[in-house]
Design an enzyme around this catalytic site. Sequence first.
Site, PDB file in Angstrom:
ATOM      1  CB  ILE A  91      -1.019  -0.051   1.149  1.00 39.65           C
ATOM      2  CG1 ILE A  91      -1.633  -1.286   1.317  1.00 39.65           C
ATOM      3  CG2 ILE A  91      -1.613   1.209   1.395  1.00 39.65           C
ATOM      4  CD1 ILE A  91      -2.254  -1.596   2.772  1.00 39.65           C
ATOM      5  CB  CYS A  92       1.283   3.991  -2.383  1.00 43.50           C
ATOM      6  SG  CYS A  92       2.081   5.624  -2.312  1.00 43.50           S
ATOM      7  CG  LEU A  93      -2.184   5.553   3.853  1.00 41.08           C
ATOM      8  CD1 LEU A  93      -2.731   6.729   2.892  1.00 41.08           C
ATOM      9  CD2 LEU A  93      -3.056   4.898   4.366  1.00 41.08           C
TER      10      LEU A  93
END
Length: 177
Positions: free
Chosen positions: A112-114
Amino acid sequence: MEDTQNSAPDAHEVSKLNSSAQRSDTQSVTKRLQSELMQLMLSPSPGISAFPNADGNLLFWTATITGPTETPYEGLTLKLSFEFPNNYPYSPPTVLFKTPIYHPNVDFSGRICLDILKDKWSAVYNVQSVLLSLQSLLGEPNNSSPLNAQAAELWDTDQEEFKKHVLARHRDVEDLE
C-alpha cells in the site's frame, strides 16, 4: 588497584542490558497492542475490524475493511495483515492487503502506498486510525502517487471499467482461508 566504577561494561553486561531493554520494548509494545485491541472491541467503528492472529502472537494481526458505500468497493469485504515492529508505535506496522484488490495505491502484491504508513507515521496513530484511513483511501485514491498506474488512469477516465476490474480481481474473504 583498578577503578571499576568508571570502566566500560564488559560484553556480558552489555548483552544483559540489551536483552533487558528488548524485553522492556516488547512489554510496552504488547501493552499498547492490548490497549488498542480493547479499544477496537469496546468502541468498534463501522466497517472495520482487527484481531491478533490465532497463534497468540500480538505482533501479527488480521483485519477486515468493508468497502465504503458509493464506491466501486461497496459491498466487498477486504482482508489485510498487520505486522508490528518491536518499536511500535514509534514505527509503523507493515500492512498488506491479503484480498486481491484493484486500486491505484495498491500493487498486485498487496503493498500500500499511504503516507501515514511511511514518512508521515506518528505514534498517535493506531490500528483503528490506519484502517479508517485505508477505508477512506478506497473511495478517494491518491492518483498523484499511484502504485498501479492503469488503475489510476481508469479511476479518472472510466469508473464503469474501473469497477469491472475491481470485481474481476476481488475474492471473498472466506475463499482466502
